[in-house]
Design a protein around this motif. Structure first.
Motif, PDB file in Angstrom:
ATOM      1  N   TYR A 179       0.255  -0.953  -0.239  1.00 49.31           N
ATOM      2  CA  TYR A 179       0.535  -0.514  -0.195  1.00 49.31           C
ATOM      3  C   TYR A 179       1.016   1.269   0.027  1.00 49.31           C
ATOM      4  N   THR A 180       0.472   2.392  -0.157  1.00 53.16           N
ATOM      5  CA  THR A 180       0.656   3.782  -0.617  1.00 53.16           C
ATOM      6  C   THR A 180       1.365   3.837   1.313  1.00 53.16           C
ATOM      7  N   ALA A 181       1.100   3.782   2.269  1.00 50.32           N
ATOM      8  CA  ALA A 181       1.300   3.483   3.721  1.00 50.32           C
ATOM      9  C   ALA A 181       0.882   2.408   4.298  1.00 50.32           C
ATOM     10  N   ASP A 182       1.138   1.829   5.745  1.00 53.66           N
ATOM     11  CA  ASP A 182       0.742   1.010   6.756  1.00 53.66           C
ATOM     12  C   ASP A 182      -1.149   1.291   6.729  1.00 53.66           C
ATOM     13  N   SER A 194       1.731  -2.542  -8.700  1.00 51.89           N
ATOM     14  CA  SER A 194       2.982  -2.628  -8.602  1.00 51.89           C
ATOM     15  C   SER A 194       3.891  -2.086  -8.633  1.00 51.89           C
ATOM     16  N   ILE A 195       4.567  -2.117  -7.803  1.00 48.63           N
ATOM     17  CA  ILE A 195       5.641  -1.584  -7.397  1.00 48.63           C
ATOM     18  C   ILE A 195       7.353  -1.383  -8.009  1.00 48.63           C
ATOM     19  N   THR A 196       8.209  -1.041  -8.166  1.00 47.20           N
ATOM     20  CA  THR A 196       9.154  -1.305  -8.829  1.00 47.20           C
ATOM     21  C   THR A 196      10.309  -2.166  -7.516  1.00 47.20           C
ATOM     22  N   PHE A 197      11.664  -2.941  -7.455  1.00 51.46           N
ATOM     23  CA  PHE A 197      12.304  -3.389  -7.185  1.00 51.46           C
ATOM     24  C   PHE A 197      12.569  -2.504  -6.046  1.00 51.46           C
ATOM     25  N   ASP A 198      13.178  -1.075  -6.456  1.00 54.86           N
ATOM     26  CA  ASP A 198      14.104  -0.081  -6.003  1.00 54.86           C
ATOM     27  C   ASP A 198      13.307   0.535  -4.502  1.00 54.86           C
ATOM     28  N   GLU A 199      12.035   0.519  -5.503  1.00 51.74           N
ATOM     29  CA  GLU A 199      11.272   1.394  -4.244  1.00 51.74           C
ATOM     30  C   GLU A 199      11.541   0.442  -2.975  1.00 51.74           C
ATOM     31  N   MET A 200      10.902  -0.646  -3.758  1.00 52.69           N
ATOM     32  CA  MET A 200      10.170  -1.860  -2.502  1.00 52.69           C
ATOM     33  C   MET A 200      11.601  -1.613  -1.383  1.00 52.69           C
ATOM     34  N   LEU A 201      12.647  -1.964  -2.141  1.00 55.57           N
ATOM     35  CA  LEU A 201      14.078  -1.784  -1.436  1.00 55.57           C
ATOM     36  C   LEU A 201      13.539  -0.613  -0.136  1.00 55.57           C
ATOM     37  N   THR A 238       0.437  -7.060  -4.953  1.00 57.51           N
ATOM     38  CA  THR A 238       1.159  -6.147  -5.899  1.00 57.51           C
ATOM     39  C   THR A 238       1.957  -6.974  -6.623  1.00 57.51           C
ATOM     40  N   LEU A 239       2.363  -6.443  -7.754  1.00 55.22           N
ATOM     41  CA  LEU A 239       3.070  -7.024  -8.382  1.00 55.22           C
ATOM     42  C   LEU A 239       4.713  -6.582  -8.353  1.00 55.22           C
ATOM     43  N   ILE A 240       6.201  -6.923  -8.121  1.00 53.42           N
ATOM     44  CA  ILE A 240       7.161  -6.003  -7.916  1.00 53.42           C
ATOM     45  C   ILE A 240       7.528  -6.367  -8.972  1.00 53.42           C
ATOM     46  N   THR A 241       8.310  -5.055  -9.696  1.00 47.40           N
ATOM     47  CA  THR A 241       8.933  -5.193 -10.973  1.00 47.40           C
ATOM     48  C   THR A 241       9.994  -4.016 -11.661  1.00 47.40           C
ATOM     49  N   MET A 242      10.395  -4.737 -12.136  1.00 51.66           N
ATOM     50  CA  MET A 242      12.095  -4.244 -12.657  1.00 51.66           C
ATOM     51  C   MET A 242      11.871  -2.004 -12.711  1.00 51.66           C
ATOM     52  N   GLU A 243      10.662  -2.703 -13.772  1.00 51.39           N
ATOM     53  CA  GLU A 243      10.453  -0.558 -14.455  1.00 51.39           C
ATOM     54  C   GLU A 243       9.448  -0.130 -13.390  1.00 51.39           C
ATOM     55  N   GLN A 245       5.403   0.019 -14.649  1.00 53.44           N
ATOM     56  CA  GLN A 245       4.400  -0.356 -15.651  1.00 53.44           C
ATOM     57  C   GLN A 245       3.491   0.763 -15.768  1.00 53.44           C
ATOM     58  N   GLY A 246       3.236   0.355 -17.225  1.00 49.26           N
ATOM     59  CA  GLY A 246       2.777   1.121 -18.071  1.00 49.26           C
ATOM     60  C   GLY A 246       2.493   2.118 -18.264  1.00 49.26           C
ATOM     61  N   GLU A 247       1.584   2.723 -19.004  1.00 51.48           N
ATOM     62  CA  GLU A 247       1.383   3.940 -19.587  1.00 51.48           C
ATOM     63  C   GLU A 247       1.510   5.161 -18.182  1.00 51.48           C
ATOM     64  N   MET A 248       1.046   4.486 -16.937  1.00 57.44           N
ATOM     65  CA  MET A 248       0.847   5.629 -15.968  1.00 57.44           C
ATOM     66  C   MET A 248       1.973   6.244 -15.421  1.00 57.44           C
ATOM     67  N   GLU A 249       1.653   7.812 -15.155  1.00 57.69           N
ATOM     68  CA  GLU A 249       2.923   8.490 -14.569  1.00 57.69           C
ATOM     69  C   GLU A 249       2.738   8.200 -13.011  1.00 57.69           C
ATOM     70  N   ARG A 250       3.729   7.143 -12.955  1.00 60.33           N
ATOM     71  CA  ARG A 250       3.681   6.941 -11.024  1.00 60.33           C
ATOM     72  C   ARG A 250       3.985   8.436 -10.344  1.00 60.33           C
ATOM     73  N   ALA A 251       3.171   8.816 -10.027  1.00 59.53           N
ATOM     74  CA  ALA A 251       2.980  10.248  -8.426  1.00 59.53           C
ATOM     75  C   ALA A 251       4.415   9.908  -8.468  1.00 59.53           C
ATOM     76  N   THR A 252       5.017  11.463  -7.946  1.00 55.65           N
ATOM     77  CA  THR A 252       6.495  11.222  -7.840  1.00 55.65           C
ATOM     78  C   THR A 252       6.434  10.444  -5.708  1.00 55.65           C
ATOM     79  N   VAL A 253       6.114  10.837  -5.369  1.00 53.13           N
ATOM     80  CA  VAL A 253       6.190   9.768  -4.019  1.00 53.13           C
ATOM     81  C   VAL A 253       5.157   8.605  -4.197  1.00 53.13           C
ATOM     82  N   SER A 254       5.499   7.473  -4.098  1.00 55.12           N
ATOM     83  CA  SER A 254       4.698   6.950  -4.095  1.00 55.12           C
ATOM     84  C   SER A 254       4.508   6.114  -2.894  1.00 55.12           C
ATOM     85  N   SER A 255       4.557   6.076  -1.833  1.00 55.59           N
ATOM     86  CA  SER A 255       4.357   5.519  -0.320  1.00 55.59           C
ATOM     87  C   SER A 255       5.407   6.084   0.458  1.00 55.59           C
TER      88      SER A 255
END
Ligand code: ADP
Ligand code: ASP
Ligand code: MG
Length: 412
Positions: A179-182, A194-201, A238-243, A245-255
């Motif tokens: 989620y965007t926060a606990d 989805s969330i990138t590996f970098d963000e999840m790390l 939620t899928l943890i992805t390399m890049e 995902q898709g057309e959507m521009e992720r908000a500046t801050v994702s969580s």
């Protein structure tokens, strides 16, 4: 037909009824023709109970013996789940970490997986059985039982998925995904598709315990398809992805992530000469205390203040280590505060946009929250604040960065 590694956390196997419900779910996957390796945690609260027993016997339990105790929690759940599966006519067998050759180093209570021999698991799969494996544990080269650190069953699952070249590693838990926060702190938190590996790390290392950090590292390194899903609700997860995902521009801050249990030490009036930082931190690292943030202030009068943070559990130990080596370091005074927390904003979108930090600081100022320490990286900004403001800070930042709103289309 796929080879799936599925991991079920403590709450999901917290009662006999839940274990039966999980068994039914697994049986449905099996009926679809999938090969299944299932990793389970101890029943919720059990690992804490076992640790407490050890602490009643010894203030600082012998690490090797502590692992022997802690590993029993998972041994109970694998047996119960295998029984439940066999009862619903889904052939299954339980295994401890050692029995399926999960080899680790010898760092008791926080061991790292070095190798996995998949022979036994493959034989079981070939025989048509579901293989139920105890998470969080392994054996070192001398056969001693080791555990992988709190939350370590996630890492067991990912390591097995990597070794078996599984099609997917699915982490089932008590919330619907990442989620965007606990979601237990911020009611309006949204599940991310989805969330990138970098963000999840970053999130994992900044305190979001939904995945153990090593599990994310492992999955990134070995290219494991990783997802987080709800154990009992049929939602997307939620899928943890390399890049991104898709057309959507992720908000500046994702969580927004936080670590409630922090403490800080301010070593005052130390000489401002080369080598001082290492003189302060050497005894701390020798005592096996992990340091998080470090700030050295600008020198005034040829002396300086040196501030660092540690996990709250290590606070007393750190204070006494600095006290004992004060002559050697040249310390005049040490101040401590164990009522602090760290709040962080995370997002790969931050890389390319200015003004994120000032927005964060302004938001906290407007809420009357004083910032004690700041640290930044390319995709995160962390601040230390008084613990009493933690929830307020997390919720205010969550809405200031509009995380409760749906994502917008790029350029829209
Ligand atoms: P399990 O026992 O299944 O391993 P954990 O308690 O380790 O479960 O992790 C799941 C918990 O992580 C959730 O109950 C939730 O409170 C917490 N959590 C913290 N941050 C997040 C987040 N950003 N998204 C989802 N869950 C989060
Ligand atoms: N049972 C262990 C813990 O509570 C490992 C895990 O659940 O992942 O930390
Ligand atoms: Mg966990």
């Amino acid at each position: 037909m796929a080879l799936l590694v599925q991991k079920f956390g403590g709450t999901s196997v917290g009662t006999i009824e839940r274990i039966k419900a999980i068994a039914n779910k697994i049986q449905e996957f099996k009926a679809q023709g999938h090969d299944l390796v299932v990793v389970v945690s101890a029943m919720s609260g059990e690992t804490n109970r076992l640790a407490e027993l050890a602490h009643q016997m010894q203030d600082a339990p012998t690490p090797r013996e502590l692992d022997v105790i802690l590993s029993t929690g998972e041994q109970v759940t694998v047996a119960l789940l295998a029984m439940a599966l066999n009862q619903c006519k889904c052939p299954a067998r339980s295994y401890t970490g050692g029995q399926v050759s999960i080899r680790t180093d010898s760092q008791h209570n926080n061991a790292r997986i070095e190798s996995v021999d998949t022979r036994v698991i493959r034989e079981e799969l070939d025989a048509g059985r579901v293989v139920v494996i105890a998470g969080f544990q392994g054996v070192d080269q001398d056969g001693n039982i080791t555990t992988l650190g709190r939350g370590g069953s996630d890492t067991t699952a990912v390591a097995l998925a990597a070794a078996l070249e599984a099609d997917e590693c699915q982490i089932y838990t008590d919330v619907g995904g990442v989620y965007t926060a606990d979601p237990r702190v911020v009611e309006s938190a949204r599940r991310l598709d989805s969330i990138t590996f970098d963000e999840m790390l970053e999130m994992a290392s900044l305190g979001s315990k939904v995945l153990q950090i090593r599990a994310v590292e492992f999955a990134g390194k070995y290219d494991v398809a990783l997802s987080v899903r709800h154990s009992f609700e049929k939602t997307m997860g939620t899928l943890i992805t390399m890049e991104q995902q898709g057309e959507m521009e992720r908000a500046t801050v994702s969580s927004i992530a936080f670590n409630r249990y922090e403490a800080k030490l301010i070593v005052k009036g130390i000489p401002d000469i080369p080598g001082v930082a290492s003189r302060v931190l050497k005894p701390i690292s020798k005592a096996n205390i992990e340091v998080d943030m470090i700030v050295q202030n600008v020198a005034d009068d040829k002396t300086t203040d040196f501030t660092f943070t540690v996990h709250r559990n290590d606070f007393q130990k750190a204070m006494s280590v600095i006290g004992q080596s004060s002559d050697e370091i040249g310390v005049h005074e040490v101040e401590g505060d164990n009522q602090i927390s760290k709040v962080s904003i995370v997002g790969v979108g931050m890389r390319s946009r200015a003004g994120v930090a000032s927005r964060m600081f302004e938001t906290l100022a407007q809420a009357g929250i004083n910032i004690q320490i700041i640290s930044t990286s390319e995709i995160k900004i962390s601040v230390v604040i008084a613990e009493k403001y933690l929830e307020l800070a997390v919720r205010t930042l969550h809405s200031a960065f509009e995380l409760d709103k749906e994502l917008v289309l790029d350029g829209a």
